[in-house]
Design an enzyme around this catalytic site. Structure first.
Site, PDB file in Angstrom:
ATOM      1  N   CYS A 138      47.375  26.833  47.913  1.00  0.00           N
ATOM      2  CA  CYS A 138      48.247  26.418  46.522  1.00  0.00           C
ATOM      3  C   CYS A 138      47.281  25.742  45.370  1.00  0.00           C
ATOM      4  O   CYS A 138      47.680  25.521  44.171  1.00  0.00           O
ATOM      5  CB  CYS A 138      49.268  25.627  47.105  1.00  0.00           C
ATOM      6  SG  CYS A 138      48.934  24.106  47.887  1.00  0.00           S
ATOM      7  N   ASN A 139      46.283  25.322  46.049  1.00  0.00           N
ATOM      8  CA  ASN A 139      45.440  24.299  45.096  1.00  0.00           C
ATOM      9  C   ASN A 139      44.017  24.913  45.084  1.00  0.00           C
ATOM     10  O   ASN A 139      42.890  24.072  44.812  1.00  0.00           O
ATOM     11  CB  ASN A 139      45.406  22.786  45.397  1.00  0.00           C
ATOM     12  CG  ASN A 139      45.345  22.498  46.944  1.00  0.00           C
ATOM     13  OD1 ASN A 139      44.503  23.318  47.585  1.00  0.00           O
ATOM     14  ND2 ASN A 139      45.731  21.664  47.205  1.00  0.00           N
TER      15      ASN A 139
ATOM     16  N   HIS B 170      30.487  23.092  52.376  1.00  0.00           N
ATOM     17  CA  HIS B 170      31.882  23.067  51.428  1.00  0.00           C
ATOM     18  C   HIS B 170      33.052  23.652  52.574  1.00  0.00           C
ATOM     19  O   HIS B 170      34.158  23.137  52.673  1.00  0.00           O
ATOM     20  CB  HIS B 170      31.717  23.943  50.415  1.00  0.00           C
ATOM     21  CG  HIS B 170      32.977  24.239  49.672  1.00  0.00           C
ATOM     22  ND1 HIS B 170      33.520  23.099  48.928  1.00  0.00           N
ATOM     23  CD2 HIS B 170      33.763  25.248  49.566  1.00  0.00           C
ATOM     24  CE1 HIS B 170      34.528  23.636  48.385  1.00  0.00           C
ATOM     25  NE2 HIS B 170      34.880  24.763  48.458  1.00  0.00           N
TER      26      HIS B 170
ATOM     27  N   GLN C  19      46.954  21.937  57.390  1.00  0.00           N
ATOM     28  CA  GLN C  19      47.622  23.483  57.081  1.00  0.00           C
ATOM     29  C   GLN C  19      46.429  24.335  56.637  1.00  0.00           C
ATOM     30  O   GLN C  19      46.791  25.437  56.740  1.00  0.00           O
ATOM     31  CB  GLN C  19      48.493  23.099  55.939  1.00  0.00           C
ATOM     32  CG  GLN C  19      49.801  22.682  56.086  1.00  0.00           C
ATOM     33  CD  GLN C  19      50.673  22.283  54.858  1.00  0.00           C
ATOM     34  OE1 GLN C  19      51.005  23.192  54.418  1.00  0.00           O
ATOM     35  NE2 GLN C  19      51.177  21.257  54.906  1.00  0.00           N
TER      36      GLN C  19
ATOM     37  N   GLN D 210      45.349  28.647  56.920  1.00  0.00           N
ATOM     38  CA  GLN D 210      44.892  29.274  55.697  1.00  0.00           C
ATOM     39  C   GLN D 210      43.682  29.864  55.932  1.00  0.00           C
ATOM     40  O   GLN D 210      43.251  31.239  55.310  1.00  0.00           O
ATOM     41  CB  GLN D 210      45.188  28.468  54.417  1.00  0.00           C
ATOM     42  CG  GLN D 210      46.618  27.942  54.031  1.00  0.00           C
ATOM     43  CD  GLN D 210      46.643  27.032  53.177  1.00  0.00           C
ATOM     44  OE1 GLN D 210      45.990  26.032  53.145  1.00  0.00           O
ATOM     45  NE2 GLN D 210      47.919  26.929  52.687  1.00  0.00           N
TER      46      GLN D 210
ATOM     47  N   SER E 219      54.914  30.095  55.559  1.00  0.00           N
ATOM     48  CA  SER E 219      54.339  29.033  56.282  1.00  0.00           C
ATOM     49  C   SER E 219      54.695  27.852  55.866  1.00  0.00           C
ATOM     50  O   SER E 219      55.202  27.077  56.536  1.00  0.00           O
ATOM     51  CB  SER E 219      53.061  29.263  56.364  1.00  0.00           C
ATOM     52  OG  SER E 219      52.127  29.234  55.376  1.00  0.00           O
TER      53      SER E 219
END
Length: 574
Positions: free
Chosen positions: A50-51, A99, A116, A120, A195
């Site tokens: 989402c980001n 990273h 979370q 992902q 999820s």
């Protein structure tokens, strides 16, 4: 190793850009296929949350790889390359490993320490494996990232540095109150059954909500989530599933709604939220701006003159010329835009104060910038005293109208957003979305354990780099030993030709002796070359070994392909 990552996240791009650049599941698959089809890339994986949107690839050319990956991201996201480029970041080789390991540990998350991201990353690897776009490098990298993330969570208190995005969002909704106390007895609507939505539903259930309604486009998934919630041993929440077309009605009953779907358009429009609030309260839902205007009028303050006020008697200014400024004009800046000199501005100040216009040029006998500066200062003083000409850059204090207590709480965790941003302006509604979460998390304190996690990441990056460099020379060492074995076999065959009467016992003893000699000669240099290759800058030792022993490049490549094939067959979840 030529690992390259090109991406953008909440740290590099505003939410509006992230929202437009978000990739659907189908777009991610197409991006992977197009990436490995491009010339510079041999492997590819996409990490989309989402980001963040990141494209990982094993490339043979850095500059060509950056150009190709950036172009592909732009093409599949629908955001023009020129617009997207300022927000992209690039990491290469060890920096790219660092990273991803930092991301896996939650150090780069909007809420530091959230776990979370591990799920992902696992999904990202599985997607690349299913499409066969992840080879040895990306398989090793992502599986090691999962192990590093799990190590960070098990060996440190990074979990205390932050919560999941869901928990953090609920804390923002509760406005500092204890989430369990705030949520107890409320009715919740969860839109989506993925999820993130499932985590939100479980978190709300543990927080003590009385009822959870799950809505999803695939009704069976909504039913399954509702069933899991109802059967949970640690909660006694009442859960049920509804189809998506029931959302407007359920929103009228709900106290809190969480939405996280994969929809490309809005799931909850401002009109739908207004209708639900009005259906719940029976009173019209208004925007905060309207509430503020009403309060100002009730306080007896005179509204500021608009563009149509130029007809006021004896007003020396044509206010229609500054109609583009909705709340008057700025003493310091907008005069130039309006084309007015300082003397005219002072005339207006005197007129607004009920006095008469004064020609200060004649009074002081001065003109030019110095006089203009003095005139503007005088006008500013008049405006401060009278309050009729507000300064837009430094607005005068106004009576702050308390916002009504919300009757509906909305948490939007989707990217692109599910809930219309205009809902922020509605009285009686509190909306927390990705953008407001980013603003709130910017000031969140860092836990002391973060430093320990950073040390873990640094150690793991060094170990991973050494292992990859050592693995890079392994095919060359294997090819060297294979060549030595061929030499031994050839010499034994030649010996048998010269001594045909040699019995089996002596033949075996001679063969074993020759093999021991070769092994001892090769042992020290092959062990040492692996050690040297594992150090930074050690990639050249493989080339030196091939040159010194005149090894066939195709033989080395075939060994490498065989090892990759074995790895592919034996791979499994981390």
């Amino acid at each position: 190793m030529s690992l390259l990552v090109v991406g953008l996240s909440h740290r590099s791009a505003p939410v509006s850009v992230l929202e437009r650049a978000s990739l659907s599941a189908g777009a991610q698959l197409k991006l992977l296929q197009d990436t490995v089809a491009a010339e510079p890339a041999a492997e590819a994986a996409v990490l989309a949350t989402c980001n963040r949107i990141e494209l990982y690839a094993d490339v043979d050319k850095f500059h060509a790889g950056v150009a190709e990956l950036s172009t592909l991201l732009a093409q599949h996201s629908g955001v023009g390359l020129e617009e997207l480029t300022p927000y992209l970041y690039v990491h290469y080789e060890d920096r790219a490993v660092h990273h991803l390991f930092s991301v896996a540990c939650g150090l780069d998350s909007m809420v530091v320490g959230e776990g979370q991201i591990l799920g992902q990353i696992k999904d990202s690897l599985a997607r690349a494996q299913d499409l066969h776009t992840a080879g040895r490098l990306l398989n090793d990298l992502f599986q090691q990232a999962l192990r590093v993330g799990k190590r960070a969570h098990s060996e440190t208190g990074i979990d205390r540095a932050g919560q999941s995005l869901v928990t953090f969002g609920l804390e923002q909704l509760s406005a500092g109150a204890e989430v369990q106390q705030w949520a107890r007895g409320k009715r919740a609507l969860v839109i989506g059954a993925g999820s993130m939505s499932s985590l939100a539903a479980a978190t709300l259930a543990r927080a003590g909500v009385a009822e959870i309604v799950v809505a999803n486009r695939t009704f069976e998934r909504a039913e399954r989530l509702a069933e899991i919630l109802s059967e949970g041993d640690d909660t006694d929440v009442l859960a049920r599933a509804v189809p998506m077309d029931s959302v407007p009605g359920e929103l009228t009953r709900a106290d809190v709604a969480v939405s996280c779907t994969g929809a490309t358009g809005l799931v909850l429009t401002a009109d739908a939220v207004v209708a639900s609030v009005e259906g719940r309260t029976g009173a019209p839902a208004v925007e905060d701006a309207a509430v503020a205007d009403t309060a100002v009028r009730e306080a007896g303050e005179t509204p500021l003159p608009g563009a149509g006020s130029a007809a006021d008697e004896n007003c020396p200014l044509d206010l229609s010329s500054v109609s583009s400024v909705p709340s008057g004009f700025s003493v310091m800046g907008e005069a130039a835009v309006a084309g007015m000199d300082a003397a005219t501005l002072e005339q207006h100040g005197a007129w607004a104060a009920g006095g008469t216009a004064v020609d200060r040029t004649r009074e002081t006998g001065r003109s030019g910038p110095e006089a203009d500066s003095e005139l503007i200062g005088a006008l500013a003083a008049t405006a401060t005293r009278v309050g009729r000409i507000p300064e837009r850059r430094r607005p005068e204090p106004v009576v702050e109208v308390p916002r009504p207590e919300p009757v509906l709480f909305l948490l939007d965790l989707a990217m692109p957003r599910d809930v219309d941003a205009a809902v922020h302006r509605l009285a009686g509604v509190r909306l927390v979305d990705i953008e407001s979460l980013a603003d709130a998390s910017a000031d969140a304190p860092m836990a002391a354990d973060v430093d320990m996690v950073r040390r873990i990441v640094a150690d793991e990056v060094a170990a991973f780099g050494a292992a990859q460099r050592a693995a890079h020379i392994t095919p060359t060492v294997v090819a060297l030993r294979s060549m030595a074995a061929d030499v031994v076999a050839g010499e034994i065959a030649r010996l048998e030709g010269r001594l045909p009467g040699l019995d089996d016992k002596h033949r075996a003893e001679i063969t074993q002796t020759v093999k021991r000699v070769v092994d001892k000669l090769l042992h020290a240099p092959t062990v040492r070359v692996k050690q040297l290759a594992a150090e930074p800058g050690g990639a050249g030792y493989a080339d030196a070994l091939r040159t010194l022993f005149d090894l066939d490049q195709e033989t080395v490549a075939s060994v490498s392909r065989a090892e990759n094939s074995t790895t592919e067959k034996n791979r499994g979840p981390a």
